[in-house]
Motif scaffolding. Structure first.
Motif, PDB file in Angstrom:
ATOM      1  N   THR A   1     -33.997  18.595 -17.387  1.00 12.94           N
ATOM      2  CA  THR A   1     -34.038  20.067 -17.336  1.00 12.94           C
ATOM      3  C   THR A   1     -34.627  20.520 -16.002  1.00 12.94           C
ATOM      4  OG1 THR A   1     -34.211  20.223 -19.741  1.00 12.94           O
ATOM      5  CG2 THR A   1     -34.903  22.154 -18.480  1.00 12.94           C
TER       6      THR A   1
ATOM      7  N   THR B   1     -40.704  25.220 -24.874  1.00 10.63           N
ATOM      8  CA  THR B   1     -40.620  24.917 -26.305  1.00 10.63           C
ATOM      9  C   THR B   1     -40.581  23.420 -26.585  1.00 10.63           C
ATOM     10  OG1 THR B   1     -38.208  25.140 -26.304  1.00 10.63           O
ATOM     11  CG2 THR B   1     -39.489  27.101 -26.869  1.00 10.63           C
ATOM     12  N   SER B   2     -40.268  22.608 -25.583  1.00  8.40           N
ATOM     13  CA  SER B   2     -40.138  21.168 -25.830  1.00  8.40           C
ATOM     14  C   SER B   2     -41.462  20.534 -26.234  1.00  8.40           C
ATOM     15  CB  SER B   2     -39.547  20.452 -24.619  1.00  8.40           C
ATOM     16  OG  SER B   2     -40.496  20.369 -23.586  1.00  8.40           O
TER      17      SER B   2
ATOM     18  N   ASN C   1     -33.854  30.502 -18.922  1.00  7.77           N
ATOM     19  CA  ASN C   1     -33.466  29.729 -20.106  1.00  7.77           C
ATOM     20  C   ASN C   1     -33.948  28.287 -20.014  1.00  7.77           C
ATOM     21  OD1 ASN C   1     -32.237  31.971 -21.224  1.00  7.77           O
ATOM     22  ND2 ASN C   1     -30.191  31.397 -20.522  1.00  7.77           N
ATOM     23  N   SER C   2     -33.854  27.696 -18.817  1.00 10.96           N
ATOM     24  CA  SER C   2     -34.317  26.321 -18.628  1.00 10.96           C
ATOM     25  C   SER C   2     -35.829  26.229 -18.767  1.00 10.96           C
ATOM     26  CB  SER C   2     -33.880  25.787 -17.260  1.00 10.96           C
ATOM     27  OG  SER C   2     -32.480  25.649 -17.207  1.00 10.96           O
TER      28      SER C   2
ATOM     29  N   SER D   1     -35.559  14.015 -21.167  1.00  6.23           N
ATOM     30  CA  SER D   1     -34.847  15.276 -21.351  1.00  6.23           C
ATOM     31  C   SER D   1     -35.470  16.393 -20.516  1.00  6.23           C
ATOM     32  CB  SER D   1     -34.847  15.646 -22.830  1.00  6.23           C
ATOM     33  OG  SER D   1     -34.221  16.884 -23.031  1.00  6.23           O
ATOM     34  N   ASP D   2     -36.810  16.468 -20.525  1.00  3.21           N
ATOM     35  CA  ASP D   2     -37.496  17.501 -19.730  1.00  3.21           C
ATOM     36  C   ASP D   2     -37.284  17.286 -18.235  1.00  3.21           C
ATOM     37  OD1 ASP D   2     -38.372  18.808 -21.982  1.00  3.21           O
ATOM     38  OD2 ASP D   2     -40.437  18.074 -21.854  1.00  3.21           O
TER      39      ASP D   2
ATOM     40  N   GLU E   1     -37.739  28.280 -20.491  1.00  2.00           N
ATOM     41  CA  GLU E   1     -38.029  28.472 -21.921  1.00  2.00           C
ATOM     42  C   GLU E   1     -37.771  27.182 -22.698  1.00  2.00           C
ATOM     43  OE1 GLU E   1     -39.496  30.827 -23.601  1.00  2.00           O
ATOM     44  OE2 GLU E   1     -39.708  32.199 -21.917  1.00  2.00           O
ATOM     45  N   LYS E   2     -36.734  26.452 -22.328  1.00  2.95           N
ATOM     46  CA  LYS E   2     -36.454  25.165 -22.961  1.00  2.95           C
ATOM     47  C   LYS E   2     -37.618  24.202 -22.725  1.00  2.95           C
ATOM     48  CE  LYS E   2     -33.017  21.450 -22.856  1.00  2.95           C
ATOM     49  NZ  LYS E   2     -31.785  20.980 -22.209  1.00  2.95           N
TER      50      LYS E   2
END
Length: 193
Positions: free
Chosen positions: A102, A133-134, A126-127, A98-99, A129-130
């Protein structure tokens, strides 16, 4: 030095697990690049790393040109295909997959945006920040973040990219052996008299 030769040199350094080279390269080279350059370069390194990991898992072939990776229409010629195959082979976790997707989205934002794209763009922020936080990696290692990487979202990106590349380097993969001949090719299997 040609692009192909330089890419082969980088691939060899990854396969040889030259840790000092990678650490120095990432911090120095990615920071020296423009925003667009650092993202495209980092994602090229991920592409190389995934190719190396997948190839280390597969049966070795002698050909310099690997037809599942190197031709324009090869099944694993794209970054996305390599990410998905690495996951399906168990080389990376669903979380890392997933990362990596991203990171691919960030790369696509920079590569396909005709106007100037930067780490200040809302979509890119936003990406990132995603990504932050992952794993909460940047938050957990804030001291390293502040001492070794530039401030801002570019520094976050470089730190995250370097840690993920380090993760890919450190995972050992057992290479598959060529399959034995199927029974139909085995002359000793059954021989009517």
């Amino acid at each position: 030095m040609s692009k192909s030769k330089k890419r082969q040199e980088i691939f060899k350094k990854f396969v040889d697990n030259d840790t000092n080279y990678w650490d120095d390269f990432l911090v120095k080279e990615l920071n020296a690049e423009s925003d667009r350059g650092s993202v495209i370069l980092a994602c090229s390194l991920f592409d190389i790393a995934l190719k190396a990991k997948i190839k280390s898992f597969l049966v070795h072939i002698e050909n310099v040109n690997d037809d599942i990776f190197d031709d324009a229409n090869s099944p694993l010629s794209t970054f996305s295909a390599k990410i998905n195959m690495a996951y399906r082979l168990g080389i990376v976790s669903n979380h890392l997959k997933s990362d990596l997707h991203t990171l691919r989205d960030i790369r696509n934002s920079f590569a396909h945006n005709i106007d100037e794209c930067s780490f200040d763009d809302t979509e890119v922020i936003n990406s990132i920040e995603k990504l932050k936080t992952s794993s909460k990696f940047i938050e957990r290692f804030e001291g390293i973040r502040n001492d070794c990487f530039p401030s801002g979202y570019k520094g976050d990106f470089i730190m995250f990219a370097s840690m993920l590349l380090s993760t890919l380097k450190s995972e050992y993969i057992n290479q598959l052996e060529p399959a034995t001949a199927e029974w139909v090719y085995n002359q000793d299997y059954y021989s009517p008299e």
